[in-house]
Design a protein around this motif. Structure first.
Motif, PDB file in Angstrom:
ATOM      1  N   SER A  22      56.313  37.187  47.407  1.00  0.00           N
ATOM      2  CA  SER A  22      55.342  38.100  47.981  1.00  0.00           C
ATOM      3  C   SER A  22      54.046  37.978  47.266  1.00  0.00           C
ATOM      4  O   SER A  22      53.918  37.529  45.797  1.00  0.00           O
ATOM      5  N   TYR A  23      52.991  38.419  47.780  1.00  0.00           N
ATOM      6  CA  TYR A  23      51.639  38.349  47.194  1.00  0.00           C
ATOM      7  C   TYR A  23      51.831  39.306  45.937  1.00  0.00           C
ATOM      8  O   TYR A  23      51.304  38.860  44.869  1.00  0.00           O
ATOM      9  N   GLY A  24      52.455  40.403  46.108  1.00  0.00           N
ATOM     10  CA  GLY A  24      52.602  41.392  45.090  1.00  0.00           C
ATOM     11  C   GLY A  24      53.346  40.912  43.974  1.00  0.00           C
ATOM     12  O   GLY A  24      53.146  41.139  42.706  1.00  0.00           O
ATOM     13  N   GLN A  25      54.520  40.528  44.129  1.00  0.00           N
ATOM     14  CA  GLN A  25      55.295  39.703  43.292  1.00  0.00           C
ATOM     15  C   GLN A  25      54.889  38.673  42.367  1.00  0.00           C
ATOM     16  O   GLN A  25      54.759  38.613  41.248  1.00  0.00           O
ATOM     17  N   LYS A  28      52.267  40.483  40.123  1.00  0.00           N
ATOM     18  CA  LYS A  28      52.917  40.998  38.933  1.00  0.00           C
ATOM     19  C   LYS A  28      53.386  40.176  37.778  1.00  0.00           C
ATOM     20  O   LYS A  28      52.850  40.311  36.767  1.00  0.00           O
ATOM     21  N   VAL A  29      54.008  39.116  38.277  1.00  0.00           N
ATOM     22  CA  VAL A  29      54.242  37.923  37.271  1.00  0.00           C
ATOM     23  C   VAL A  29      53.178  37.441  36.572  1.00  0.00           C
ATOM     24  O   VAL A  29      53.381  37.178  35.519  1.00  0.00           O
ATOM     25  N   ALA A  30      51.990  37.461  37.197  1.00  0.00           N
ATOM     26  CA  ALA A  30      50.971  36.745  36.640  1.00  0.00           C
ATOM     27  C   ALA A  30      50.151  37.772  35.720  1.00  0.00           C
ATOM     28  O   ALA A  30      49.227  37.667  35.042  1.00  0.00           O
ATOM     29  N   GLY A  31      50.729  39.107  35.507  1.00  0.00           N
ATOM     30  CA  GLY A  31      50.281  40.066  34.773  1.00  0.00           C
ATOM     31  C   GLY A  31      49.515  41.231  35.225  1.00  0.00           C
ATOM     32  O   GLY A  31      48.792  41.812  34.683  1.00  0.00           O
ATOM     33  N   ALA A  35      47.179  43.361  41.987  1.00  0.00           N
ATOM     34  CA  ALA A  35      46.173  42.378  42.459  1.00  0.00           C
ATOM     35  C   ALA A  35      46.670  41.667  43.519  1.00  0.00           C
ATOM     36  O   ALA A  35      46.344  40.485  43.847  1.00  0.00           O
ATOM     37  N   ALA A  36      47.609  42.326  44.376  1.00  0.00           N
ATOM     38  CA  ALA A  36      48.053  41.200  45.833  1.00  0.00           C
ATOM     39  C   ALA A  36      46.954  40.651  46.456  1.00  0.00           C
ATOM     40  O   ALA A  36      47.100  39.431  46.873  1.00  0.00           O
ATOM     41  N   ARG A  37      45.915  41.580  46.757  1.00  0.00           N
ATOM     42  CA  ARG A  37      44.760  41.129  47.558  1.00  0.00           C
ATOM     43  C   ARG A  37      43.975  39.988  46.814  1.00  0.00           C
ATOM     44  O   ARG A  37      43.666  38.857  47.612  1.00  0.00           O
ATOM     45  N   ARG A  56      54.948  29.486  51.528  1.00  0.00           N
ATOM     46  CA  ARG A  56      56.055  30.156  51.068  1.00  0.00           C
ATOM     47  C   ARG A  56      55.716  31.691  50.267  1.00  0.00           C
ATOM     48  O   ARG A  56      56.634  32.170  49.556  1.00  0.00           O
ATOM     49  N   VAL A  57      54.477  31.972  50.612  1.00  0.00           N
ATOM     50  CA  VAL A  57      54.113  33.179  50.207  1.00  0.00           C
ATOM     51  C   VAL A  57      54.043  34.230  51.301  1.00  0.00           C
ATOM     52  O   VAL A  57      53.161  33.797  52.195  1.00  0.00           O
ATOM     53  N   ILE A  58      54.597  35.281  51.486  1.00  0.00           N
ATOM     54  CA  ILE A  58      55.078  36.165  52.318  1.00  0.00           C
ATOM     55  C   ILE A  58      54.148  37.634  51.982  1.00  0.00           C
ATOM     56  O   ILE A  58      54.159  37.837  50.537  1.00  0.00           O
ATOM     57  N   ASN A  59      54.308  38.837  52.779  1.00  0.00           N
ATOM     58  CA  ASN A  59      54.164  40.003  52.436  1.00  0.00           C
ATOM     59  C   ASN A  59      55.272  40.801  51.870  1.00  0.00           C
ATOM     60  O   ASN A  59      56.546  40.120  51.699  1.00  0.00           O
ATOM     61  N   ALA A  60      55.043  41.870  51.040  1.00  0.00           N
ATOM     62  CA  ALA A  60      56.049  42.632  50.488  1.00  0.00           C
ATOM     63  C   ALA A  60      57.137  42.989  51.491  1.00  0.00           C
ATOM     64  O   ALA A  60      58.511  43.402  51.044  1.00  0.00           O
TER      65      ALA A  60
END
Length: 110
Positions: A22-25, A28-31, A35-37, A56-60
């Motif tokens: 997910s965008y949010g995931q 989070k991994v990127a620190g 910052a999902a948006r 391969r990137v989807i919403n939460a």
């Protein structure tokens, strides 16, 4: 390029076929968990240049986030080609298909 942008690109490049994040995931991994948006903007502006597996990137909620019908169908098709089951409404079972990554930050050379 800002470090966060570089990290997001690297993380997205690591998502294997048949898995999603997910965008949010990714944020989070990127620190930067809030910052999902920003991940959306990076994915939109950098996918072609870095050949990112954008599909391969989807919403939460585990849903295809594309609203435009052709883009929605393209993302659904690409995921199904990789073996991801996607409902007609664009929902993906995160328990089965979510890619989990602890730390995927590139080293200083990468």
């Amino acid at each position: 390029m800002k470090p966060f942008t570089s990290q997001v690109i690297h993380i997205i490049q690591q998502i294997p076929p048949g898995k999603v994040m997910s965008y949010g995931q990714i944020a989070k991994v990127a620190g930067s968990p809030r910052a999902a948006r920003q991940v959306v903007r990076i994915l939109h502006s950098m996918s072609a240049k870095y050949d990112l597996p954008w599909h391969r990137v989807i919403n939460a909620k585990g849903q295809v986030a594309m609203r435009e019908e052709n883009a929605f169908e393209q993302q659904k098709f690409l995921l199904e080609e990789e073996g991801v089951e996607v409902t007609a409404g664009g929902v993906i079972d995160l328990d089965e298909y979510q890619f989990h990554i602890e730390n995927c930050i590139p080293d200083e050379e990468g």
